[in-house]
Structures are given as structure tokens and as C-alpha cells.
Write a protein that holds these residues in place. Structure first.
Motif, PDB file in Angstrom:
ATOM      1  N   ASP A   1       1.119  -1.260   0.084  1.00  0.00           N
ATOM      2  CA  ASP A   1      -0.008   0.106  -0.164  1.00  0.00           C
ATOM      3  C   ASP A   1       0.664   1.345   0.075  1.00  0.00           C
ATOM      4  O   ASP A   1       1.931   1.306   0.824  1.00  0.00           O
ATOM      5  CB  ASP A   1      -0.935  -0.149   1.267  1.00  0.00           C
ATOM      6  CG  ASP A   1      -2.071   1.061   1.424  1.00  0.00           C
ATOM      7  OD1 ASP A   1      -1.997   1.798   0.285  1.00  0.00           O
ATOM      8  OD2 ASP A   1      -2.544   1.084   2.398  1.00  0.00           O
TER       9      ASP A   1
ATOM     10  N   HIS B   1      -1.913   2.369   9.377  1.00  0.00           N
ATOM     11  CA  HIS B   1      -2.188   1.006   9.820  1.00  0.00           C
ATOM     12  C   HIS B   1      -1.333  -0.059   9.491  1.00  0.00           C
ATOM     13  O   HIS B   1      -0.136   0.094   8.472  1.00  0.00           O
ATOM     14  CB  HIS B   1      -3.420   0.693   8.946  1.00  0.00           C
ATOM     15  CG  HIS B   1      -3.298   0.850   7.483  1.00  0.00           C
ATOM     16  ND1 HIS B   1      -2.874  -0.086   6.686  1.00  0.00           N
ATOM     17  CD2 HIS B   1      -3.531   1.953   6.497  1.00  0.00           C
ATOM     18  CE1 HIS B   1      -2.902   0.309   5.529  1.00  0.00           C
ATOM     19  NE2 HIS B   1      -3.189   1.457   5.420  1.00  0.00           N
TER      20      HIS B   1
ATOM     21  N   ALA C   1       1.777   0.564   7.378  1.00  0.00           N
ATOM     22  CA  ALA C   1       1.650   1.379   6.287  1.00  0.00           C
ATOM     23  C   ALA C   1       1.491   2.811   7.049  1.00  0.00           C
ATOM     24  O   ALA C   1       0.541   2.988   7.674  1.00  0.00           O
ATOM     25  CB  ALA C   1       0.420   1.300   5.494  1.00  0.00           C
TER      26      ALA C   1
ATOM     27  N   GLU D   1       1.356   6.858   6.588  1.00  0.00           N
ATOM     28  CA  GLU D   1       0.786   7.635   5.690  1.00  0.00           C
ATOM     29  C   GLU D   1       0.295   9.131   5.972  1.00  0.00           C
ATOM     30  O   GLU D   1      -0.882   9.352   6.150  1.00  0.00           O
ATOM     31  CB  GLU D   1      -0.508   7.012   4.933  1.00  0.00           C
ATOM     32  CG  GLU D   1      -1.464   6.330   5.775  1.00  0.00           C
ATOM     33  CD  GLU D   1      -2.584   5.648   4.868  1.00  0.00           C
ATOM     34  OE1 GLU D   1      -2.737   6.315   3.804  1.00  0.00           O
ATOM     35  OE2 GLU D   1      -2.974   4.681   5.267  1.00  0.00           O
TER      36      GLU D   1
ATOM     37  N   GLU E   1       2.726   7.931   1.352  1.00  0.00           N
ATOM     38  CA  GLU E   1       2.733   6.505   2.082  1.00  0.00           C
ATOM     39  C   GLU E   1       3.493   5.625   1.636  1.00  0.00           C
ATOM     40  O   GLU E   1       3.926   5.582   0.125  1.00  0.00           O
ATOM     41  CB  GLU E   1       1.061   6.247   1.913  1.00  0.00           C
ATOM     42  CG  GLU E   1       0.943   4.802   2.458  1.00  0.00           C
ATOM     43  CD  GLU E   1      -0.480   4.125   2.300  1.00  0.00           C
ATOM     44  OE1 GLU E   1      -1.145   4.712   1.430  1.00  0.00           O
ATOM     45  OE2 GLU E   1      -0.919   3.510   3.037  1.00  0.00           O
TER      46      GLU E   1
HETATM   47 MG    MG Z   1      -2.937   3.016   3.750  1.00  0.00          MG
END
Ligand code: MG
Length: 248
Positions: free
Chosen positions: A105, A168, A199, A201, A232
Motif C-alpha cells: 500500500d 495502519h 503503512a 501515511e 505513504e
Molecule cells: Mg494505507
């Protein structure tokens, strides 16, 4: 519960991250005045599928596309469509790929053509705030040391950090524990350990931090209409320096 990943799992996440990064790189080549966001979506989706991965966002809670494309005052979760990018816009692209069950991600904000100095600086500060944060993404620190470093850097430049959306954990799910706010006091939350995959961001507004969601139930915009940027990466905590999995 925070799921620690084995070296083999991190290897799969490395591949998912690489494909995510390749898709962002391909999109960046096509970000120009005149292109529609649905065309960018198609480019990303084809690249992901051609690498034996699947787009992580498509169908996620009913999201209709492979990328989130958020223009100017749109913060996150913009839906690709027929809107054409214009000279002077900024566009945040968020993208995820799943490879053999593991997620990557990442997000970037790109300038479209010639943009204002204010917009360029917002993009640069948002990117740098991520790196300020991951200076603390090491064993021995606590999770909110990352959060605090991001907030301090952003607010030091008189921008604001979005409160309603956070980073997250990530792994076999796109969203796992822990939540990672981009704000807060240092020294709180779980201690960081090798095998955590996060992740991180920052979402940064040129004006105030408040946001709201448009009637399409997806697109989040700044309340004051100011520009917003996003940066991110998926990061693995190791014995030493953090490993960024979604950068080439
Ligand atoms: Mg994300």
C-alpha cells in the motif's frame, strides 16, 4: 493484536510492495494535463495484473476502482472518473496490490504541469514528514514516536495533519493493527519490534486539519477547501533500519 511477519512473509510483501511501486512509477509518467483519472486507473490496474498481482482497492468495501485519485482539496479516497487533470492541479494517487495473499500500500502526490510554489512545498513537506517519522521506525521506540515526529515536522511548516484518517498495520490484510495516527504525544503505544509491517501515511493540509466526506460516500475533502497532499509507504521494522517495501 499486531501480527509479526516471518522473513518468508516479508519476502512476499517485498514483492507486493515492488509491484505497488512500479504501478505508481507508471502512473507518474502519465500524469499530465488532459488525462482522465479513469485512464490512470486503467494503467495501474493493467500493470498490477501483468505482474500476477491483484488491485487491493477494487471492491474493498465496494470501492469501484484500483486507485484512489484525489485532486487538489480532495484528501483521500477520490474515485477515478472522467475528470481531466488540468495544468496547476495536484493529484494524490493511493494504490495497493496483493501478491500471493500479501498486501502492499503506497501513495504519492504528483504535480500536474506547472504548479504553484505553495503546492510544490506542500508536496515536499508531506513527503519529508514520512521520512521524519520513520527515523523512529526502529526497535526500542514506541509507535507514537513516529506519529509525533510527523506532526512536529508538518506543524513546524505551518501545515496541518489530518486527524480523521490514519496509517495502519498491513500484511495478509490491507488494514491490520495497529492504527498509526500522524499526530500525538511521543512515547505511547506498543514498542516496535522486528517483523511488524506498517503503512505509514501522512495526509497534510495547507490550511486547517478538518475534513468531510462528499455525498458519494468516498471522497474526503478539506473543510476549508485548501490543498491536501499524501505520502505513504509500507515499511517493515527490522533489527536495524526500517525497510521501505514500496519504493524502487
Ligand atoms: Mg494505507
Amino acid at each position: 493484536m499486531i501480527v509479526l511477519k516471518s522473513p518468508r512473509e516479508i519476502e512476499l510483501m517485498r514483492r507486493a510492495g515492488e509491484i505497488t511501486a512500479l504501478a505508481l512509477e507508471e502512473i507518474e509518467k502519465h500524469v499530465k494535463p488532459g488525462i482522465t483519472t479513469i485512464e490512470l486507473d486503467k494503467i495501474a490496474e493493467e500493470l498490477i495484473l501483468s505482474h500476477d498481482a491483484t488491485p487491493a482497492f477494487k471492491g474493498y468495501r465496494g470501492f469501484p476502482a484500483s486507485i484512489c485519485a484525489s485532486i487538489n482539496e480532495e484528501v483521500v479516497h477520490g474515485i477515478p472518473g472522467l475528470r481531466r487533470l488540468q495544468d496547476g492541479d495536484i493529484i494524490s494517487i493511493d494504490i495497493g496490490a496483493v501478491f500471493q495473499g500479501y498486501y502492499g500500500d503506497a501513495a504519492r502526490t504528483f504535480p500536474v504541469g506547472q504548479v504553484s510554489d505553495d503546492a510544490l512545498k506542500l508536496i515536499e513537506v508531506t513527503k519529508q514528514s514520512f521520512f521524519e517519522g520513520i527515523a523512529f521506525a526502529k526497535q526500542g521506540y514506541r509507535l507514537s514516536d513516529i506519529s509525533h515526529a510527523i506532526q512536529s515536522y508538518v506543524e513546524g511548516h505551518n501545515y496541518s495533519v489530518v486527524r480523521d484518517y490514519v496509517g495502519h498495520g498491513i500484511g495478509q490484510n490491507m488494514h491490520e493493527d495497529p492504527q498509526i495516527p500522524n499526530f500525538g504525544p511521543p512515547g505511547k503505544g506498543p514498542r516496535l519490534r522486528a517483523g511488524m509491517t506498517l503503512a505509514i501515511e501522512p495526509m497534510v493540509n495547507l490550511g486547517e486539519f478538518e475534513v468531510y466526506t462528499l455525498k458519494n460516500n468516498w471522497t474526503v475533502v478539506t473543510k476549508d477547501g485548501s490543498l491536501s497532499a499524501h505520502y505513504e509507504n509500507t515499511v517493515a521494522i527490522t533489527d536495524g533500519e526500517p525497510e521501505i517495501l514500496t519504493m524502487m
